[in-house]
Design a protein around this motif. Structure first.
Motif, PDB file in Angstrom:
ATOM      1  N   VAL A 178      -5.810 -42.793   5.653  1.00 41.24           N
ATOM      2  CA  VAL A 178      -4.984 -43.795   5.979  1.00 41.24           C
ATOM      3  C   VAL A 178      -4.155 -43.826   4.791  1.00 41.24           C
ATOM      4  CG1 VAL A 178      -5.701 -45.447   7.978  1.00 41.24           C
ATOM      5  CG2 VAL A 178      -6.559 -45.428   5.645  1.00 41.24           C
ATOM      6  N   GLY A 179      -4.271 -43.102   3.933  1.00 39.07           N
ATOM      7  CA  GLY A 179      -3.906 -43.992   2.480  1.00 39.07           C
ATOM      8  C   GLY A 179      -3.971 -41.511   1.490  1.00 39.07           C
ATOM      9  N   LEU A 180      -3.815 -42.141   0.459  1.00 38.88           N
ATOM     10  CA  LEU A 180      -3.669 -40.966  -0.477  1.00 38.88           C
ATOM     11  C   LEU A 180      -3.698 -41.981  -2.018  1.00 38.88           C
ATOM     12  CD1 LEU A 180      -0.836 -38.811   0.395  1.00 38.88           C
ATOM     13  CD2 LEU A 180      -3.234 -38.459   0.342  1.00 38.88           C
ATOM     14  N   ALA A 181      -4.127 -40.910  -2.712  1.00 36.26           N
ATOM     15  CA  ALA A 181      -4.648 -41.513  -4.128  1.00 36.26           C
ATOM     16  C   ALA A 181      -5.216 -40.080  -5.191  1.00 36.26           C
ATOM     17  CB  ALA A 181      -5.249 -43.015  -4.432  1.00 36.26           C
ATOM     18  N   THR A 182      -4.641 -40.227  -6.208  1.00 35.08           N
ATOM     19  CA  THR A 182      -4.946 -39.116  -7.229  1.00 35.08           C
ATOM     20  C   THR A 182      -5.525 -39.658  -8.297  1.00 35.08           C
ATOM     21  OG1 THR A 182      -2.796 -39.334  -8.748  1.00 35.08           O
ATOM     22  CG2 THR A 182      -3.172 -38.003  -6.158  1.00 35.08           C
ATOM     23  N   LEU A 183      -6.215 -39.006  -9.832  1.00 36.65           N
ATOM     24  CA  LEU A 183      -6.440 -39.399 -10.736  1.00 36.65           C
ATOM     25  C   LEU A 183      -5.644 -38.305 -11.043  1.00 36.65           C
ATOM     26  CD1 LEU A 183     -10.347 -38.816 -10.492  1.00 36.65           C
ATOM     27  CD2 LEU A 183      -9.126 -41.301 -10.800  1.00 36.65           C
ATOM     28  N   MET A 184      -4.777 -38.596 -12.072  1.00 36.75           N
ATOM     29  CA  MET A 184      -3.742 -37.424 -12.908  1.00 36.75           C
ATOM     30  C   MET A 184      -3.997 -37.624 -14.370  1.00 36.75           C
ATOM     31  SD  MET A 184      -0.466 -39.596 -11.372  1.00 36.75           S
ATOM     32  CE  MET A 184       0.583 -39.077 -12.716  1.00 36.75           C
ATOM     33  N   GLU A 185      -3.287 -36.848 -15.106  1.00 37.42           N
ATOM     34  CA  GLU A 185      -3.079 -36.551 -16.378  1.00 37.42           C
ATOM     35  C   GLU A 185      -4.326 -37.223 -17.246  1.00 37.42           C
ATOM     36  OE1 GLU A 185       0.379 -36.605 -18.384  1.00 37.42           O
ATOM     37  OE2 GLU A 185       0.931 -36.457 -16.400  1.00 37.42           O
ATOM     38  N   ILE A 186      -5.175 -35.903 -16.422  1.00 37.73           N
ATOM     39  CA  ILE A 186      -6.480 -35.645 -17.259  1.00 37.73           C
ATOM     40  C   ILE A 186      -6.949 -35.494 -18.388  1.00 37.73           C
ATOM     41  CG2 ILE A 186      -9.060 -35.445 -16.352  1.00 37.73           C
ATOM     42  CD1 ILE A 186      -7.130 -34.584 -13.125  1.00 37.73           C
ATOM     43  N   ARG A 187      -7.078 -36.076 -18.981  1.00 36.71           N
ATOM     44  CA  ARG A 187      -7.714 -35.903 -20.608  1.00 36.71           C
ATOM     45  C   ARG A 187      -9.011 -35.770 -20.753  1.00 36.71           C
ATOM     46  NH1 ARG A 187      -3.165 -39.156 -22.594  1.00 36.71           N
ATOM     47  NH2 ARG A 187      -3.391 -40.520 -20.629  1.00 36.71           N
ATOM     48  N   PRO A 188      -9.461 -34.747 -20.781  1.00 37.99           N
ATOM     49  CA  PRO A 188     -11.303 -35.305 -20.565  1.00 37.99           C
ATOM     50  C   PRO A 188     -11.069 -35.574 -22.823  1.00 37.99           C
ATOM     51  CG  PRO A 188     -11.002 -33.749 -19.607  1.00 37.99           C
ATOM     52  CD  PRO A 188     -10.145 -33.423 -19.822  1.00 37.99           C
ATOM     53  N   ALA A 189     -11.095 -34.702 -23.801  1.00 41.51           N
ATOM     54  CA  ALA A 189     -11.315 -34.239 -24.881  1.00 41.51           C
ATOM     55  C   ALA A 189     -11.563 -35.597 -25.702  1.00 41.51           C
ATOM     56  CB  ALA A 189     -10.441 -33.769 -25.232  1.00 41.51           C
ATOM     57  N   HIS A 190     -10.445 -36.345 -24.259  1.00 34.90           N
ATOM     58  CA  HIS A 190      -9.868 -37.931 -24.954  1.00 34.90           C
ATOM     59  C   HIS A 190     -10.418 -39.221 -24.653  1.00 34.90           C
ATOM     60  CE1 HIS A 190      -7.086 -36.544 -27.891  1.00 34.90           C
ATOM     61  NE2 HIS A 190      -6.310 -35.676 -27.031  1.00 34.90           N
ATOM     62  N   GLY A 191     -11.293 -38.642 -22.736  1.00 33.07           N
ATOM     63  CA  GLY A 191     -11.521 -39.712 -22.467  1.00 33.07           C
ATOM     64  C   GLY A 191     -11.019 -40.626 -21.489  1.00 33.07           C
ATOM     65  N   VAL A 192      -9.316 -39.878 -20.705  1.00 38.54           N
ATOM     66  CA  VAL A 192      -8.918 -41.043 -20.825  1.00 38.54           C
ATOM     67  C   VAL A 192      -7.991 -40.334 -19.029  1.00 38.54           C
ATOM     68  CG1 VAL A 192      -5.644 -41.504 -21.115  1.00 38.54           C
ATOM     69  CG2 VAL A 192      -8.236 -41.540 -23.223  1.00 38.54           C
ATOM     70  N   VAL A 193      -7.821 -41.629 -18.362  1.00 38.79           N
ATOM     71  CA  VAL A 193      -7.333 -40.486 -17.324  1.00 38.79           C
ATOM     72  C   VAL A 193      -6.559 -42.027 -16.465  1.00 38.79           C
ATOM     73  CG1 VAL A 193      -9.379 -41.509 -15.373  1.00 38.79           C
ATOM     74  CG2 VAL A 193      -8.066 -39.645 -14.796  1.00 38.79           C
ATOM     75  N   GLU A 194      -5.921 -41.416 -15.121  1.00 44.48           N
ATOM     76  CA  GLU A 194      -4.828 -42.036 -14.722  1.00 44.48           C
ATOM     77  C   GLU A 194      -4.824 -42.029 -13.098  1.00 44.48           C
ATOM     78  OE1 GLU A 194       0.387 -42.546 -14.249  1.00 44.48           O
ATOM     79  OE2 GLU A 194      -0.669 -41.944 -15.297  1.00 44.48           O
ATOM     80  N   VAL A 195      -4.752 -43.296 -12.624  1.00 47.33           N
ATOM     81  CA  VAL A 195      -4.980 -43.317 -11.268  1.00 47.33           C
ATOM     82  C   VAL A 195      -2.955 -44.021 -10.476  1.00 47.33           C
ATOM     83  CG1 VAL A 195      -5.103 -45.814 -10.994  1.00 47.33           C
ATOM     84  CG2 VAL A 195      -5.372 -44.709  -9.772  1.00 47.33           C
ATOM     85  N   GLY A 196      -3.181 -42.734 -10.014  1.00 46.69           N
ATOM     86  CA  GLY A 196      -1.674 -42.399  -9.285  1.00 46.69           C
ATOM     87  C   GLY A 196      -1.233 -41.869  -8.661  1.00 46.69           C
ATOM     88  N   ASN A 197       0.264 -41.479  -7.786  1.00 42.03           N
ATOM     89  CA  ASN A 197       0.805 -41.328  -6.675  1.00 42.03           C
ATOM     90  C   ASN A 197      -0.022 -41.945  -5.618  1.00 42.03           C
ATOM     91  OD1 ASN A 197       2.488 -39.254  -7.840  1.00 42.03           O
ATOM     92  ND2 ASN A 197       0.066 -38.254  -8.310  1.00 42.03           N
ATOM     93  N   ILE A 198      -0.069 -43.517  -5.874  1.00 47.91           N
ATOM     94  CA  ILE A 198      -0.994 -44.014  -4.745  1.00 47.91           C
ATOM     95  C   ILE A 198       0.252 -44.534  -3.256  1.00 47.91           C
ATOM     96  CG2 ILE A 198      -2.053 -46.661  -4.303  1.00 47.91           C
ATOM     97  CD1 ILE A 198      -2.977 -46.289  -6.876  1.00 47.91           C
ATOM     98  N   VAL A 199      -0.597 -44.085  -2.276  1.00 50.26           N
ATOM     99  CA  VAL A 199       0.460 -43.865  -0.340  1.00 50.26           C
ATOM    100  C   VAL A 199      -0.645 -45.018   0.405  1.00 50.26           C
ATOM    101  CG1 VAL A 199       2.086 -43.581   1.184  1.00 50.26           C
ATOM    102  CG2 VAL A 199       1.587 -42.104  -1.378  1.00 50.26           C
ATOM    103  N   PHE A 200      -0.421 -46.001   0.049  1.00 48.24           N
ATOM    104  CA  PHE A 200      -1.491 -46.757   1.137  1.00 48.24           C
ATOM    105  C   PHE A 200      -0.613 -46.890   2.426  1.00 48.24           C
ATOM    106  CE2 PHE A 200      -4.908 -48.725  -2.022  1.00 48.24           C
ATOM    107  CZ  PHE A 200      -5.679 -47.119  -2.528  1.00 48.24           C
ATOM    108  N   SER A 201      -0.590 -46.834   3.326  1.00 49.07           N
ATOM    109  CA  SER A 201      -0.212 -46.895   4.311  1.00 49.07           C
ATOM    110  C   SER A 201      -0.212 -48.422   4.744  1.00 49.07           C
ATOM    111  CB  SER A 201      -0.723 -46.264   5.758  1.00 49.07           C
ATOM    112  OG  SER A 201      -1.736 -46.817   6.787  1.00 49.07           O
ATOM    113  N   PRO A 202       0.704 -49.398   5.478  1.00 53.60           N
ATOM    114  CA  PRO A 202       0.544 -50.537   6.069  1.00 53.60           C
ATOM    115  C   PRO A 202      -0.940 -51.028   6.585  1.00 53.60           C
ATOM    116  CG  PRO A 202       2.740 -49.853   6.308  1.00 53.60           C
ATOM    117  CD  PRO A 202       2.011 -48.587   6.161  1.00 53.60           C
ATOM    118  N   ALA A 203      -1.024 -49.768   7.162  1.00 55.71           N
ATOM    119  CA  ALA A 203      -2.782 -50.784   7.881  1.00 55.71           C
ATOM    120  C   ALA A 203      -3.719 -50.259   6.758  1.00 55.71           C
ATOM    121  CB  ALA A 203      -3.448 -49.081   8.799  1.00 55.71           C
ATOM    122  N   LEU A 204      -3.036 -49.781   5.702  1.00 58.25           N
ATOM    123  CA  LEU A 204      -4.513 -49.805   4.605  1.00 58.25           C
ATOM    124  C   LEU A 204      -4.269 -51.379   3.412  1.00 58.25           C
ATOM    125  CD1 LEU A 204      -6.617 -49.117   2.802  1.00 58.25           C
ATOM    126  CD2 LEU A 204      -5.578 -47.009   1.639  1.00 58.25           C
TER     127      LEU A 204
END
Length: 227
Positions: free
Chosen positions: A89-115
């Motif tokens: 019913v939906g999509l989400a990502t972990l993106m801009e993944i920077r292990p050396a800095h310990g930083v990551v973003e949640v993005g590209n979130i597509v939650f359908s009306p059902a969600l």
């Protein structure tokens, strides 16, 4: 002078599922998930208003796009699967993944009306945050969105991300300027945020009709007060 930050070795997100009470986050598999996802988003073109892609003309075009997304490691796509129905019913990502800095973003979130606006939507974000902090040991979890996207900004604050400012003329998306609102959650804040999520998601917090008894903001405030 700031002391050097030395932390545990941080890896990339592994291709595994994350199970909650109401949802499962599964690495995107276009062959398995395309039909369900198309059924969930078809006819809801506004879902793509603030995305760099979409809407899609038909199921075939959407499926081809998913195939390309599933091959990526950054952004790393998860499908949100409703445990009650077994349907994606939906999509989400972990993106801009920077292990050396310990930083990551949640993005590209597509939650359908059902969600949207369901406990399952909140649990999906909780599972991602839990994976980022508890499993991967990252220091900073980011949420960025078009500054004009009021719904996304409200969601970020509801989930416990802190507003950090506006990057003006940050991007051009679909031929239009995008000012970007930045939000973040830090590892030292996560214990309180985690307690708030878990308190809100508890079955005891919902009545027989599925209505929340106490809003997430109240749990966030209570958790902050105990630190």
């Amino acid at each position: 002078m700031n002391a050097p930050v030395i932390g545990p070795a941080r890896g990339l997100p592994p291709r595994r599922e994350h199970e909650g009470r109401t949802v499962v986050l599964a690495p995107l598999d276009a062959r398995r998930h395309a039909a369900d996802l198309w059924a969930a988003v078809a006819g809801h073109d506004s879902l793509w208003d603030y995305m760099a892609y979409g809407p899609f003309a038909d199921a075939e075009a959407f499926g081809l796009w998913l195939e390309g997304r599933a091959e990526l490691s950054d952004p790393f796509y998860f499908t949100v699967i409703d445990r009650g129905t077994g349907r994606a019913v939906g999509l989400a990502t972990l993106m801009e993944i920077r292990p050396a800095h310990g930083v990551v973003e949640v993005g590209n979130i597509v939650f359908s009306p059902a969600l949207q606006r369901t406990p399952a939507a909140t649990e999906a974000i909780y599972l991602l945050a839990k994976h980022v902090f508890d499993d991967l040991g990252y220091r900073r979890f980011e949420w960025k969105c078009n500054a004009a996207n009021a719904a996304s900004r409200r969601a970020a604050e509801r989930f416990g991300f802190t507003f950090e400012g506006i990057f003006r003329q940050h991007m051009i998306v679909k031929g239009k300027n995008r000012d970007t609102a930045w939000f973040a959650m830090l590892d030292r804040e996560w214990p309180a945020r985690k307690a708030a999520f878990e308190g809100w998601l508890s079955p005891d917090n919902f009545d027989a009709a599925g209505r929340q008894r106490v809003p997430l903001a109240a749990f966030q405030k209570k958790s902050q007060a105990t630190i």
